[in-house]
Design a protein around this motif. Structure first.
Motif, short mmCIF file in Angstrom:
data_model
loop_
_atom_site.label_atom_id
_atom_site.label_comp_id
_atom_site.label_asym_id
_atom_site.label_seq_id
_atom_site.Cartn_x
_atom_site.Cartn_y
_atom_site.Cartn_z
N ARG A 1 39.99 10.57 -14.90
CA ARG A 1 39.79 9.63 -15.88
C ARG A 1 40.57 8.29 -15.69
NH1 ARG A 1 36.07 11.58 -19.45
NH2 ARG A 1 35.71 14.11 -19.59
N LYS A 2 40.87 8.16 -14.47
CA LYS A 2 41.98 6.76 -14.38
C LYS A 2 40.93 5.65 -14.15
CE LYS A 2 46.13 9.25 -13.21
NZ LYS A 2 47.52 8.83 -12.82
N VAL A 3 39.74 5.85 -13.61
CA VAL A 3 38.66 4.97 -13.29
C VAL A 3 37.52 5.36 -13.93
CG1 VAL A 3 37.33 4.11 -11.58
CG2 VAL A 3 39.75 4.30 -11.17
N ARG A 4 36.79 4.37 -14.71
CA ARG A 4 35.63 4.72 -15.27
C ARG A 4 34.53 4.20 -14.61
NH1 ARG A 4 33.91 2.56 -20.87
NH2 ARG A 4 35.47 0.92 -20.25
N TYR A 5 33.35 4.76 -14.12
CA TYR A 5 32.26 4.76 -13.14
C TYR A 5 31.05 4.66 -14.08
CZ TYR A 5 29.18 4.60 -9.34
OH TYR A 5 28.13 3.97 -8.58
N LEU A 6 30.47 3.42 -13.95
CA LEU A 6 28.87 3.33 -14.58
C LEU A 6 27.92 3.34 -13.47
CD1 LEU A 6 29.87 0.68 -17.36
CD2 LEU A 6 29.89 3.08 -17.56
N ASP A 7 27.03 4.09 -13.41
CA ASP A 7 26.00 4.43 -12.39
C ASP A 7 24.75 3.54 -13.20
OD1 ASP A 7 23.77 5.00 -10.99
OD2 ASP A 7 23.85 7.10 -11.23
N LEU A 8 24.37 2.42 -12.70
CA LEU A 8 23.54 1.49 -13.33
C LEU A 8 22.24 1.93 -13.37
CD1 LEU A 8 25.13 -1.94 -12.21
CD2 LEU A 8 25.36 -0.53 -14.53
N GLU A 9 22.05 3.05 -12.73
CA GLU A 9 20.64 3.88 -12.77
C GLU A 9 20.66 4.85 -13.75
OE1 GLU A 9 20.30 5.79 -8.83
OE2 GLU A 9 19.44 3.86 -7.73
N ASN A 10 21.57 5.17 -14.45
CA ASN A 10 21.65 5.95 -15.56
C ASN A 10 21.44 5.15 -17.01
OD1 ASN A 10 22.99 7.06 -17.89
ND2 ASN A 10 23.30 8.86 -16.66
N PRO A 11 20.33 5.24 -17.71
CA PRO A 11 20.08 4.32 -18.79
C PRO A 11 21.53 4.28 -19.86
CG PRO A 11 18.26 5.87 -18.32
CD PRO A 11 19.37 6.25 -17.51
N ALA A 12 22.21 5.44 -20.02
CA ALA A 12 23.17 5.41 -21.18
C ALA A 12 24.38 4.45 -20.34
CB ALA A 12 23.90 6.75 -21.19
N ASP A 13 24.61 4.38 -19.06
CA ASP A 13 25.71 4.05 -18.53
C ASP A 13 25.26 2.27 -18.18
OD1 ASP A 13 27.04 6.16 -17.95
OD2 ASP A 13 27.00 6.23 -15.56
N TYR A 14 24.06 1.95 -18.14
CA TYR A 14 23.60 0.96 -18.14
C TYR A 14 23.77 0.08 -19.40
CZ TYR A 14 20.65 -3.27 -17.20
OH TYR A 14 20.26 -4.58 -17.29
#
Length: 160
Positions: free
Chosen positions: A60-73
């Motif tokens: 949890r030292k880096v947050r990663y957003l997978d832009l293919e995932n609607p919630a992350d997007y």
């Protein structure tokens, strides 16, 4: 704590250069680092620092957003109060990604070229003070070494 977004992992020399500096800062708790790309890191990177990124995401030292995932997007679209954005996505997307952060980030660094298509560059022209916010740089070592040294110094001074 400064909020930094690293948009894209497919960057070449400059991308790996900034990945390393930013990951080190995140691990030390000096910045809040948010990494974005399409797909999970192991599906995007074929070289290090994929293992380091995955380890930091799990810790949890880096947050990663997978832009293919609607919630992350959606979370990506709602990001705000960002100090610095580094855009190392494929060059045809540079200005569109920059546009996503105009008004949300104090500084935006875009690796070479500013964009692959001139009409994409025009989307930035109407933004007030765009020249004070968006900076382009060439990642080729012979052309960019001085810039990278100065940016490293700026990062360490401004972020640490």
């Amino acid at each position: 704590m400064k909020k930094v977004v690293l948009s894209g992992f497919k960057g070449d020399a400059a991308g790996r250069h900034y990945n390393q500096i930013l990951l080190e800062m995140a691990e030390k708790g000096k910045i809040e680092l948010i990494c974005t790309d399409f797909g999970q890191p192991k599906n995007v990177l074929d070289k290090p620092p994929v293992e380091e990124i995955e380890r930091l995401i799990k810790s949890r030292k880096v947050r990663y957003l997978d832009l293919e995932n609607p919630a992350d997007y959606q979370e990506y679209k709602n990001l705000s109060d960002i100090d610095v954005v580094f855009i190392i996505t494929p060059d045809i997307t540079h200005c569109q990604v920059a546009k996503d952060f105009l008004g949300k980030a104090k500084r935006i660094f875009i690796e070479k070229p500013l964009d692959a298509i001139l009409r994409n560059v025009k989307v930035l022209e109407d933004f007030p003070n765009v020249k004070k916010v968006v900076f382009g740089y060439d990642h080729y070592l012979a052309k960019s070494y001085y810039f990278q040294v100065k940016t490293d110094q700026w990062l360490k001074k401004e972020i640490i």
